[in-house]
Design a protein around this motif. Structure first.
Motif, PDB file in Angstrom:
ATOM      1  N   LEU A  56       1.879  32.605  30.319  1.00 16.12           N
ATOM      2  CA  LEU A  56       2.561  33.897  30.362  1.00 16.12           C
ATOM      3  C   LEU A  56       4.070  33.706  30.441  1.00 16.12           C
ATOM      4  N   PRO A  57       4.851  34.638  29.878  1.00 17.44           N
ATOM      5  CA  PRO A  57       6.309  34.575  30.055  1.00 17.44           C
ATOM      6  C   PRO A  57       6.669  34.924  31.494  1.00 17.44           C
ATOM      7  N   GLN A  58       7.946  34.840  31.802  1.00 18.38           N
ATOM      8  CA  GLN A  58       8.398  35.180  33.160  1.00 18.38           C
ATOM      9  C   GLN A  58       8.437  36.689  33.388  1.00 18.38           C
ATOM     10  N   ALA A  59       8.539  37.451  32.298  1.00 15.60           N
ATOM     11  CA  ALA A  59       8.656  38.909  32.427  1.00 15.60           C
ATOM     12  C   ALA A  59       8.164  39.581  31.149  1.00 15.60           C
ATOM     13  N   PHE A  60       7.710  40.827  31.317  1.00 12.05           N
ATOM     14  CA  PHE A  60       7.350  41.664  30.179  1.00 12.05           C
ATOM     15  C   PHE A  60       8.205  42.929  30.212  1.00 12.05           C
ATOM     16  N   ILE A  61       8.858  43.205  29.099  1.00 10.71           N
ATOM     17  CA  ILE A  61       9.568  44.464  28.921  1.00 10.71           C
ATOM     18  C   ILE A  61       8.610  45.390  28.177  1.00 10.71           C
ATOM     19  N   SER A 108       4.803  38.601  22.603  1.00  8.70           N
ATOM     20  CA  SER A 108       5.112  40.009  22.352  1.00  8.70           C
ATOM     21  C   SER A 108       3.988  40.649  21.546  1.00  8.70           C
ATOM     22  N   LEU A 109       3.556  41.808  22.004  1.00  8.61           N
ATOM     23  CA  LEU A 109       2.517  42.578  21.325  1.00  8.61           C
ATOM     24  C   LEU A 109       3.187  43.827  20.759  1.00  8.61           C
ATOM     25  N   THR A 110       3.493  43.809  19.467  1.00 11.61           N
ATOM     26  CA  THR A 110       4.229  44.913  18.858  1.00 11.61           C
ATOM     27  C   THR A 110       3.472  45.576  17.710  1.00 11.61           C
ATOM     28  N   GLY A 111       2.299  45.065  17.384  1.00 14.09           N
ATOM     29  CA  GLY A 111       1.517  45.646  16.297  1.00 14.09           C
ATOM     30  C   GLY A 111       0.773  46.894  16.722  1.00 14.09           C
ATOM     31  N   SER A 112      -0.052  47.393  15.820  1.00 15.44           N
ATOM     32  CA  SER A 112      -0.805  48.613  16.070  1.00 15.44           C
ATOM     33  C   SER A 112      -1.762  48.452  17.249  1.00 15.44           C
ATOM     34  N   ILE A 113      -1.753  49.445  18.126  1.00 22.22           N
ATOM     35  CA  ILE A 113      -2.669  49.495  19.270  1.00 22.22           C
ATOM     36  C   ILE A 113      -3.416  50.828  19.181  1.00 22.22           C
ATOM     37  N   GLY A 114      -4.734  50.787  19.243  1.00 27.90           N
ATOM     38  CA  GLY A 114      -5.524  52.006  19.145  1.00 27.90           C
ATOM     39  C   GLY A 114      -5.224  52.973  20.282  1.00 27.90           C
ATOM     40  N   ILE A 115      -5.165  54.253  19.953  1.00 22.70           N
ATOM     41  CA  ILE A 115      -4.842  55.265  20.961  1.00 22.70           C
ATOM     42  C   ILE A 115      -5.768  55.191  22.172  1.00 22.70           C
ATOM     43  N   PHE A 116      -7.053  54.918  21.919  1.00 26.43           N
ATOM     44  CA  PHE A 116      -8.032  54.938  23.000  1.00 26.43           C
ATOM     45  C   PHE A 116      -8.465  53.536  23.439  1.00 26.43           C
ATOM     46  N   SER A 136      19.440  43.410  32.568  1.00 24.57           N
ATOM     47  CA  SER A 136      19.322  43.326  34.029  1.00 24.57           C
ATOM     48  C   SER A 136      18.346  42.232  34.446  1.00 24.57           C
ATOM     49  N   ILE A 137      17.337  41.986  33.625  1.00 26.91           N
ATOM     50  CA  ILE A 137      16.387  40.905  33.921  1.00 26.91           C
ATOM     51  C   ILE A 137      17.012  39.549  33.600  1.00 26.91           C
ATOM     52  N   LEU A 138      17.713  39.448  32.494  1.00 24.95           N
ATOM     53  CA  LEU A 138      18.389  38.198  32.134  1.00 24.95           C
ATOM     54  C   LEU A 138      19.422  37.814  33.187  1.00 24.95           C
ATOM     55  N   ASN A 139      20.111  38.801  33.740  1.00 26.71           N
ATOM     56  CA  ASN A 139      21.117  38.534  34.766  1.00 26.71           C
ATOM     57  C   ASN A 139      20.519  37.989  36.058  1.00 26.71           C
ATOM     58  N   ARG A 140      19.214  38.091  36.185  1.00 22.53           N
ATOM     59  CA  ARG A 140      18.526  37.519  37.352  1.00 22.53           C
ATOM     60  C   ARG A 140      18.099  36.073  37.097  1.00 22.53           C
ATOM     61  N   GLY A 141      18.500  35.533  35.962  1.00 24.98           N
ATOM     62  CA  GLY A 141      18.168  34.156  35.632  1.00 24.98           C
ATOM     63  C   GLY A 141      16.818  34.002  34.958  1.00 24.98           C
ATOM     64  N   VAL A 142      16.191  35.122  34.599  1.00 28.91           N
ATOM     65  CA  VAL A 142      14.891  35.109  33.927  1.00 28.91           C
ATOM     66  C   VAL A 142      15.140  35.249  32.427  1.00 28.91           C
ATOM     67  N   THR A 143      14.739  34.237  31.660  1.00 24.26           N
ATOM     68  CA  THR A 143      15.096  34.221  30.240  1.00 24.26           C
ATOM     69  C   THR A 143      13.900  34.194  29.294  1.00 24.26           C
ATOM     70  N   ASP A 144      12.702  33.965  29.814  1.00 25.42           N
ATOM     71  CA  ASP A 144      11.506  33.936  28.966  1.00 25.42           C
ATOM     72  C   ASP A 144      10.811  35.289  29.072  1.00 25.42           C
ATOM     73  N   LEU A 145      11.071  36.160  28.085  1.00 28.36           N
ATOM     74  CA  LEU A 145      10.598  37.539  28.144  1.00 28.36           C
ATOM     75  C   LEU A 145       9.691  37.857  26.956  1.00 28.36           C
ATOM     76  N   GLY A 146       8.673  38.667  27.226  1.00 31.24           N
ATOM     77  CA  GLY A 146       7.847  39.228  26.171  1.00 31.24           C
ATOM     78  C   GLY A 146       8.036  40.728  26.115  1.00 31.24           C
ATOM     79  N   PHE A 147       7.609  41.319  25.016  1.00 33.26           N
ATOM     80  CA  PHE A 147       7.707  42.773  24.851  1.00 33.26           C
ATOM     81  C   PHE A 147       6.339  43.316  24.469  1.00 33.26           C
ATOM     82  N   ILE A 148       5.958  44.466  25.049  1.00 28.18           N
ATOM     83  CA  ILE A 148       4.687  45.090  24.686  1.00 28.18           C
ATOM     84  C   ILE A 148       4.922  46.564  24.344  1.00 28.18           C
TER      85      ILE A 148
END
Length: 337
Positions: free
Chosen positions: A243-248, A219-227, A175-187
């Protein structure tokens, strides 16, 4: 002398603990001859629950809720409250059994889980491989809501209920790509929970299917401390030159930390930035009603878990099940400015 347990009776007769459990909880599936042998052996060993008059008039049962940090968010407490309500209709007591957030040397499962008074266990918000393995060894009917990705599905000795993540995040990403936004990160910490891993795979598959590269630097996909989520996410965002255009995001919980960061660093998003989530949480006021997100119906999920537990207790020897719950997607602008 230690207290005699159902396992002691089972070992003495060379049968399964489930078979003994059935006899002491008025379940079918055990022959009259074997029932008699079990009751005789129980009396011989001095098993304290053996009182035939009590045995066949007792109506209430106990289920353990094995949980870490149950009050960490309303997401979990809503599920728990609905489970307790549903169980009450079936004369089942839901008993909290708290575990630490992580396993440690010498930690043993609480005695309530091994003493014969609990007939089943629901495992909720436990995301440590050591603890999961110890729970997995318990001779109890079990239902898990999610688990750690390090635990292979075939290893898990219980039913597994999962919030569907792959296809849901695929559709949100598309749905984000369909808006013409193609530079995405993931967290999202993809090793924390199986659902997080599946959400990330849905994101990656969507990018690949659209012939777009996954921006691993963003994209930040590694271990993240609970606290330490807030600090680590802020440090990650500070480290990005652009920064990318969007974060998923793997959850609304993560998204609300991004919103906090952007509200304090508006100079970094002069044209705004898109952020999406998952959970449909109403707990975080700074993102409530703003995110494209998967709307998890926590009360219905609580009922679903309790019904699965009731089935598992009635049919402890049935093949284990894997069930996916598909939350609807709520599409919104999701632009932070």
């Amino acid at each position: 002398m230690s207290k005699v347990t159902m396992q002691d009776i089972a070992d003495a007769l060379n049968i399964s603990r489930v078979t003994v459990w059935k006899v002491f909880n008025n379940h079918t599936g055990v022959s009259a001859a074997l029932q008699e042998r079990i009751l005789e052996k129980a009396k011989e060993l001095g098993y304290l629950r053996v009182n035939t008059e009590h045995l066949f008039t007792e109506t209430e049962r106990n289920v353990s809720l094995i949980v870490s940090r149950p009050d960490s968010s309303t997401f979990w407490t809503n599920i728990i409250h609905r489970m307790a309500q549903e169980f009450s209709y079936h004369k089942v007591n839901l008993i909290y059994t708290y575990l630490p957030a992580a396993d440690s040397e010498g930690f043993a499962m609480p005695a309530i889980l091994t003493g014969g008074t609990i007939e089943g266990a629901i495992v909720l918000n436990v995301y440590d491989i050591g603890l999961i393995r110890k729970i997995n060894r318990l001779e109890l009917p079990k239902v898990y809501l999610d688990t750690v990705p390090q635990m292979e599905r075939r290893e898990l000795r219980g039913d597994l209920v999962l919030l569907e993540g792959h296809d849901t995040l695929y559709e949100i990403t598309e749905s984000i790509l369909n808006r013409g936004v193609t530079d995405l990160g993931f967290i999202g910490d993809i090793q924390y929970a199986r659902t997080n891993m599946e959400r990330y795979r849905g994101f990656c598959d969507c990018m690949h299917d659209h012939k777009l590269p996954v921006n691993e630097e963003a994209s930040l996909t590694g271990s993240i401390g609970i606290f330490s989520y807030h600090r680590e996410i802020c440090e990650f965002l500070d480290s990005l030159e652009k920064l990318p255009q969007a974060f998923i995001c793997a959850s609304d919980y993560i998204a609300h930390f991004l919103q906090s960061y952007f509200s304090e660093h508006k100079e970094r998003i002069p044209e705004g930035i898109i952020v999406t989530g998952y959970d449909g949480s109403r707990e975080y006021s700074n993102v409530e009603g703003l995110l494209t997100t998967a709307d998890v119906k926590t009360r219905l999920l609580g009922k679903r878990l309790s019904m699965q537990m009731l089935y598992r207790m009635e049919h402890p020897e049935a093949p284990f099940e894997l069930a996916y719950v598909n939350p609807p997607i709520i599409y919104r602008e999701s632009v932070f400015r």
